[in-house]
Design a protein around this motif. Structure first.
Motif, PDB file in Angstrom:
ATOM      1  N   ALA A 138     -10.470   8.586   5.873  1.00 49.46           N
ATOM      2  CA  ALA A 138      -9.253   9.382   5.689  1.00 49.46           C
ATOM      3  C   ALA A 138      -9.340  10.227   4.425  1.00 49.46           C
ATOM      4  CB  ALA A 138      -8.040   8.464   5.613  1.00 49.46           C
ATOM      5  N   SER A 139      -8.737  11.394   4.478  1.00 51.59           N
ATOM      6  CA  SER A 139      -8.662  12.277   3.315  1.00 51.59           C
ATOM      7  C   SER A 139      -7.192  12.552   3.012  1.00 51.59           C
ATOM      8  CB  SER A 139      -9.389  13.592   3.590  1.00 51.59           C
ATOM      9  OG  SER A 139      -9.229  14.483   2.510  1.00 51.59           O
ATOM     10  N   VAL A 140      -6.777  12.176   1.811  1.00 46.11           N
ATOM     11  CA  VAL A 140      -5.379  12.366   1.415  1.00 46.11           C
ATOM     12  C   VAL A 140      -5.354  13.283   0.201  1.00 46.11           C
ATOM     13  CG1 VAL A 140      -3.239  11.249   0.707  1.00 46.11           C
ATOM     14  CG2 VAL A 140      -4.823  10.046   2.223  1.00 46.11           C
ATOM     15  N   VAL A 141      -4.585  14.367   0.313  1.00 47.92           N
ATOM     16  CA  VAL A 141      -4.487  15.342  -0.769  1.00 47.92           C
ATOM     17  C   VAL A 141      -3.016  15.597  -1.077  1.00 47.92           C
ATOM     18  CG1 VAL A 141      -5.084  17.654  -1.568  1.00 47.92           C
ATOM     19  CG2 VAL A 141      -6.601  16.451   0.014  1.00 47.92           C
ATOM     20  N   PHE A 142      -2.672  15.470  -2.348  1.00 40.07           N
ATOM     21  CA  PHE A 142      -1.347  15.856  -2.817  1.00 40.07           C
ATOM     22  C   PHE A 142      -1.535  17.055  -3.744  1.00 40.07           C
ATOM     23  CE2 PHE A 142      -0.788  11.388  -1.718  1.00 40.07           C
ATOM     24  CZ  PHE A 142       0.393  11.452  -0.974  1.00 40.07           C
ATOM     25  N   THR A 179     -10.821   9.365   0.726  1.00 41.86           N
ATOM     26  CA  THR A 179     -10.854  10.171  -0.497  1.00 41.86           C
ATOM     27  C   THR A 179      -9.422  10.538  -0.833  1.00 41.86           C
ATOM     28  OG1 THR A 179     -11.104  12.230   0.741  1.00 41.86           O
ATOM     29  CG2 THR A 179     -13.111  11.134   0.023  1.00 41.86           C
ATOM     30  N   LEU A 180      -9.176  10.656  -2.110  1.00 41.30           N
ATOM     31  CA  LEU A 180      -7.818  10.906  -2.576  1.00 41.30           C
ATOM     32  C   LEU A 180      -7.873  11.944  -3.685  1.00 41.30           C
ATOM     33  CD1 LEU A 180      -4.787  10.165  -2.741  1.00 41.30           C
ATOM     34  CD2 LEU A 180      -5.431   8.318  -4.294  1.00 41.30           C
ATOM     35  N   GLU A 237       0.842  -1.195   0.000  1.00 39.82           N
ATOM     36  CA  GLU A 237       0.000   0.000   0.000  1.00 39.82           C
ATOM     37  C   GLU A 237       0.879   1.248   0.000  1.00 39.82           C
ATOM     38  OE1 GLU A 237      -1.884  -1.545   3.359  1.00 39.82           O
ATOM     39  OE2 GLU A 237      -0.827  -0.288   4.817  1.00 39.82           O
ATOM     40  N   ILE A 238       0.326   2.334  -0.466  1.00 43.02           N
ATOM     41  CA  ILE A 238       1.090   3.583  -0.512  1.00 43.02           C
ATOM     42  C   ILE A 238       1.073   4.259   0.851  1.00 43.02           C
ATOM     43  CG2 ILE A 238       1.361   5.804  -1.658  1.00 43.02           C
ATOM     44  CD1 ILE A 238       1.767   3.470  -3.530  1.00 43.02           C
ATOM     45  N   VAL A 239      -0.114   4.347   1.448  1.00 43.30           N
ATOM     46  CA  VAL A 239      -0.270   4.987   2.762  1.00 43.30           C
ATOM     47  C   VAL A 239      -0.731   3.944   3.763  1.00 43.30           C
ATOM     48  CG1 VAL A 239      -1.476   6.762   4.088  1.00 43.30           C
ATOM     49  CG2 VAL A 239      -0.779   7.218   1.721  1.00 43.30           C
ATOM     50  N   ALA A 240      -0.054   3.907   4.913  1.00 37.70           N
ATOM     51  CA  ALA A 240      -0.357   2.891   5.926  1.00 37.70           C
ATOM     52  C   ALA A 240      -1.276   3.434   7.005  1.00 37.70           C
ATOM     53  CB  ALA A 240       0.936   2.400   6.566  1.00 37.70           C
ATOM     54  N   ILE A 241      -2.093   2.536   7.566  1.00 33.80           N
ATOM     55  CA  ILE A 241      -2.958   2.857   8.700  1.00 33.80           C
ATOM     56  C   ILE A 241      -2.092   3.072   9.940  1.00 33.80           C
ATOM     57  CG2 ILE A 241      -4.746   1.965  10.234  1.00 33.80           C
ATOM     58  CD1 ILE A 241      -5.795   0.374   7.894  1.00 33.80           C
ATOM     59  N   GLU A 242      -2.453   4.046  10.751  1.00 32.88           N
ATOM     60  CA  GLU A 242      -1.804   4.240  12.037  1.00 32.88           C
ATOM     61  C   GLU A 242      -2.819   4.022  13.150  1.00 32.88           C
ATOM     62  OE1 GLU A 242       1.718   7.342  11.396  1.00 32.88           O
ATOM     63  OE2 GLU A 242      -0.243   8.186  10.966  1.00 32.88           O
ATOM     64  N   GLU A 243      -2.336   3.972  14.365  1.00 34.81           N
ATOM     65  CA  GLU A 243      -3.219   3.642  15.486  1.00 34.81           C
ATOM     66  C   GLU A 243      -4.372   4.626  15.610  1.00 34.81           C
ATOM     67  OE1 GLU A 243      -1.019   3.227  19.052  1.00 34.81           O
ATOM     68  OE2 GLU A 243       0.196   1.557  18.323  1.00 34.81           O
ATOM     69  N   ILE A 244      -4.074   5.899  15.416  1.00 35.26           N
ATOM     70  CA  ILE A 244      -5.128   6.914  15.504  1.00 35.26           C
ATOM     71  C   ILE A 244      -5.303   7.535  14.128  1.00 35.26           C
ATOM     72  CG2 ILE A 244      -5.869   9.056  16.592  1.00 35.26           C
ATOM     73  CD1 ILE A 244      -4.078   8.367  18.946  1.00 35.26           C
ATOM     74  N   THR A 245      -6.319   7.110  13.433  1.00 27.25           N
ATOM     75  CA  THR A 245      -6.589   7.609  12.082  1.00 27.25           C
ATOM     76  C   THR A 245      -8.089   7.817  11.939  1.00 27.25           C
ATOM     77  OG1 THR A 245      -4.713   6.341  11.226  1.00 27.25           O
ATOM     78  CG2 THR A 245      -6.301   7.159   9.615  1.00 27.25           C
ATOM     79  N   LYS A 290     -13.830   7.882  -5.274  1.00 32.69           N
ATOM     80  CA  LYS A 290     -13.550   9.206  -4.744  1.00 32.69           C
ATOM     81  C   LYS A 290     -12.135   9.698  -5.088  1.00 32.69           C
ATOM     82  CE  LYS A 290     -16.868   8.722  -0.975  1.00 32.69           C
ATOM     83  NZ  LYS A 290     -17.078   8.690   0.486  1.00 32.69           N
ATOM     84  N   VAL A 291     -11.501   9.031  -6.013  1.00 33.42           N
ATOM     85  CA  VAL A 291     -10.212   9.497  -6.502  1.00 33.42           C
ATOM     86  C   VAL A 291     -10.454  10.593  -7.537  1.00 33.42           C
ATOM     87  CG1 VAL A 291      -8.088   8.873  -7.676  1.00 33.42           C
ATOM     88  CG2 VAL A 291      -9.176   7.251  -6.143  1.00 33.42           C
ATOM     89  N   ILE A 292      -9.724  11.704  -7.411  1.00 34.87           N
ATOM     90  CA  ILE A 292      -9.975  12.849  -8.278  1.00 34.87           C
ATOM     91  C   ILE A 292      -8.687  13.256  -8.990  1.00 34.87           C
ATOM     92  CG2 ILE A 292     -10.735  15.259  -8.350  1.00 34.87           C
ATOM     93  CD1 ILE A 292     -12.356  14.689  -5.806  1.00 34.87           C
ATOM     94  N   PHE A 293      -8.741  13.239 -10.336  1.00 36.66           N
ATOM     95  CA  PHE A 293      -7.618  13.674 -11.168  1.00 36.66           C
ATOM     96  C   PHE A 293      -8.119  14.732 -12.156  1.00 36.66           C
ATOM     97  CE2 PHE A 293      -6.617   8.972 -10.759  1.00 36.66           C
ATOM     98  CZ  PHE A 293      -5.605   9.120  -9.830  1.00 36.66           C
ATOM     99  N   PRO A 294      -8.487  15.911 -11.742  1.00 40.00           N
ATOM    100  CA  PRO A 294      -9.154  16.841 -12.661  1.00 40.00           C
ATOM    101  C   PRO A 294      -8.273  17.356 -13.790  1.00 40.00           C
ATOM    102  CG  PRO A 294      -8.644  17.929 -10.595  1.00 40.00           C
ATOM    103  CD  PRO A 294      -8.361  16.478 -10.387  1.00 40.00           C
ATOM    104  N   ASN A 295      -6.934  17.278 -13.637  1.00 38.25           N
ATOM    105  CA  ASN A 295      -6.050  17.830 -14.666  1.00 38.25           C
ATOM    106  C   ASN A 295      -5.191  16.768 -15.348  1.00 38.25           C
ATOM    107  OD1 ASN A 295      -6.415  20.839 -14.662  1.00 38.25           O
ATOM    108  ND2 ASN A 295      -5.997  20.529 -12.491  1.00 38.25           N
TER     109      ASN A 295
END
Length: 538
Positions: A334-338, A361-362, A322-330, A393-398
């Motif tokens: 989850a919302s991940v934005v780059f 959401t990503l 996986e790219i992003v791992a679960i942590e104890e307090i999450t 919920k993955v968004i690649f608008p450009n």
């Protein structure tokens, strides 16, 4: 260093604009027409006193008055001019640049007093120098700023420490065994490249920390026996912007780091979850290659700090799940934005199954290029409920360029968002061996910006647009910007769309079809499942 590169890029661009330079074979190369080159060499000699092999030995090289005006010398390996002139006739008090590349001749050796006659020298490039030590006179080069000894047999470099105005030092692929204490005197150094020095095992303590102006450090493919105190010195380099290391330890913090390349990392994780929130907040480029034991790239909390990240490349990490791992307090969702990432490449990640293993959401609002190859468990566009994948919920608008090599059964399905692909201009599929159709109908109709479509070696591909249940009316397709379509090695490909349809390609200029035995490109038979008589193009 970044500013210098920008100025060089602009200069090359300007010269190309006026046809004095041409594009090279690779993107980082350029070429020059023979006629332009001949004129440039003549002009350089007459106006700037540049000496090359074009200059006659007797008329030019042995004319002491001309040689005293010489500012630059550039010679290939097989040339014997230096041997002919030394020691009596080589006096270059104004020389600033000396380049002698590919010195294959083992009998050639730079004389010990060679550098006493060129006090103004600023750039010295000796590629593939065969001798194991440098001439003692090199310490006379008090104004030297760039020293390149790539692929040389040099073993000992303490004398280089006396060149205290040096800004660029490259010893790539050389035979040095130690980066000694004396090198700490190079306090003006901006770039240090020791890449692929296969014998380099020791970095002396308290040396790296003294290179206070260092901006770029390259140490990949070096079998260095790292000590934690030496790694800790890197934290003292406030100007360090780019670093490439092969290390096992992951507890070094680089608050101003912009480029990070990690290769052959054997530890099971890259990041320490206890890192301060400011860590890596200026990181712009991250490359991971052959990090064979890591299970994930980022802990969830680290992603919050990567707001400047623009480039992400992950290759040959065979255990990555996986790219992003679960942590104890999450958070539950989850919302991940780059927000700044424009380039994403994922290649040869056989165990990668999901971006994040819970509901999320990503967003990649600026992503323009996505390349994914040999990630056969990763359903990047699929929206199956509760699937461990990049969901709807993955968004690649450009997103503009998409290149895929995958064994998944589908790329998109009918629930996929059309918003994320409406700016797509280039689509390439290669060896997508389980895909029967490229797009669902909804996605196909949203591709109004598509320009290039290339489908190669997809064994079971039957068509480009998938049929939908209950669709009986004529379907109208229009691709107003497409100029190029390549259909190559598609043994099952029969038609664009299996139902009755019209198809418009008003700007199509190139249609290449090769080894598609079932494809009836143009037919006048009514209702046949192929590119029918209602194809329109210019």
């Amino acid at each position: 260093m970044e500013g210098a590169r920008d100025r060089l890029d602009k200069l090359v661009h300007d010269l190309k604009d006026v046809c004095l330079l041409l594009d090279g074979v690779e993107s980082d190369q350029f070429a020059m027409h023979d006629v332009i080159r001949d004129v440039a060499i003549t002009f350089a000699h007459e106006e700037h006193h540049v000496f090359t092999t074009r200059n006659d030995v007797e008329r030019d090289w042995k004319d002491r008055d001309k040689l005293k005006k010489c500012t630059m010398i550039s010679l290939p390996s097989e040339n014997t001019i230096i041997s002919q002139l030394w020691p009596n006739d080589l006096d270059c008090p104004n020389l600033e640049y000396f380049n002698m590349t590919y010195i294959w001749n083992f009998s050639f050796k730079i004389p010990e007093g060679f550098f006493t006659v060129m006090p103004k020298l600023r750039v010295l490039n000796l590629v593939r120098l065969q001798q194991t030590s440098l001439p003692s006179s090199i310490h006379h080069l008090k104004n030297l700023q760039t020293l390149c000894l790539d692929k040389s047999n040099i073993e000992g470099v303490p004398i280089i420490g006396k060149l205290n105005k040096l800004k660029v030092l490259s010893l790539r692929n050389s035979y040095i065994k130690e980066f000694p204490t004396e090198m700490g005197q190079l306090t003006q150094l901006r770039l240090l490249d020791l890449s692929n020095c296969r014998n380099l095992k020791v970095i002396a303590p308290n040396v790296i920390s003294k290179l206070s102006n260092l901006e770029e450090l390259y140490l990949k493919e070096c079998p260095i026996q790292w000590k934690i105190e030496v790694l800790e010195e890197l934290k003292l380099l406030s100007n360090l912007a780019s670093v490439e290391l092969d290390i096992e330890d992951n507890k070094v913090i680089f608050p101003d780091l912009k480029v990070l390349v990690l290769m052959n990392i054997i530890s099971r994780k890259i990041w320490d979850c206890q890192l301060p929130s400011s860590s890596f907040e200026n990181l712009k480029e991250l490359t991971l290659r052959r990090c064979t034991k890591i299970k994930f790239v980022f802990p969830y909390t680290i992603t919050k700090n990567l707001q400047q990240l623009q480039y992400l490349e992950i290759k040959d990490c065979i255990d990555l799940e996986e790219i992003v791992a679960i942590e104890e307090i999450t958070e539950a969702a989850a919302s991940v934005v780059f927000p700044e990432v424009t380039f994403l490449e994922l290649e040869n990640l056989p165990e990668l199954a999901t971006f994040y293993p819970r509901i999320h959401t990503l967003e990649w609002p600026k992503l323009k290029r996505l390349e994914m190859k040999s990630c056969d468990k990763f359903k990047i566009f699929n929206s199956e409920p509760n699937s461990l994948c990049l969901d709807h919920k993955v968004i690649f608008p450009n997103l503009k360029v998409l290149e895929l090599k995958s064994s998944l059964g589908e790329i998109w399905n009918k629930e996929s968002s059309t918003y994320s692909y409406e700016n797509l201009t280039h689509l390439t599929l290669f060896e997508c061996d389980k895909i029967k159709y490229v797009f669902p109908l909804s996605i196909a109709k949203s591709l109004q910006q598509l320009q290039h479509l290339k489908l190669t070696s997809c064994k079971v591909l039957e068509g480009i647009v998938a049929p939908e249940e209950g669709t009986k009316a004529v379907v109208n397709f229009s691709f107003p910007q497409v100029t190029k379509v390549n259909l190559l090695f598609l043994p099952e490909f029969t038609d664009f769309y299996p139902g009755i349809h019209t198809l418009e390609w008003p700007k199509l200029k190139e249609l290449m079809v090769r080894d598609c035995p079932k494809f009836k490109m143009i037919s006048s038979e009514p209702n046949v499942p192929c590119f029918d008589q209602k194809i329109n193009h210019d």
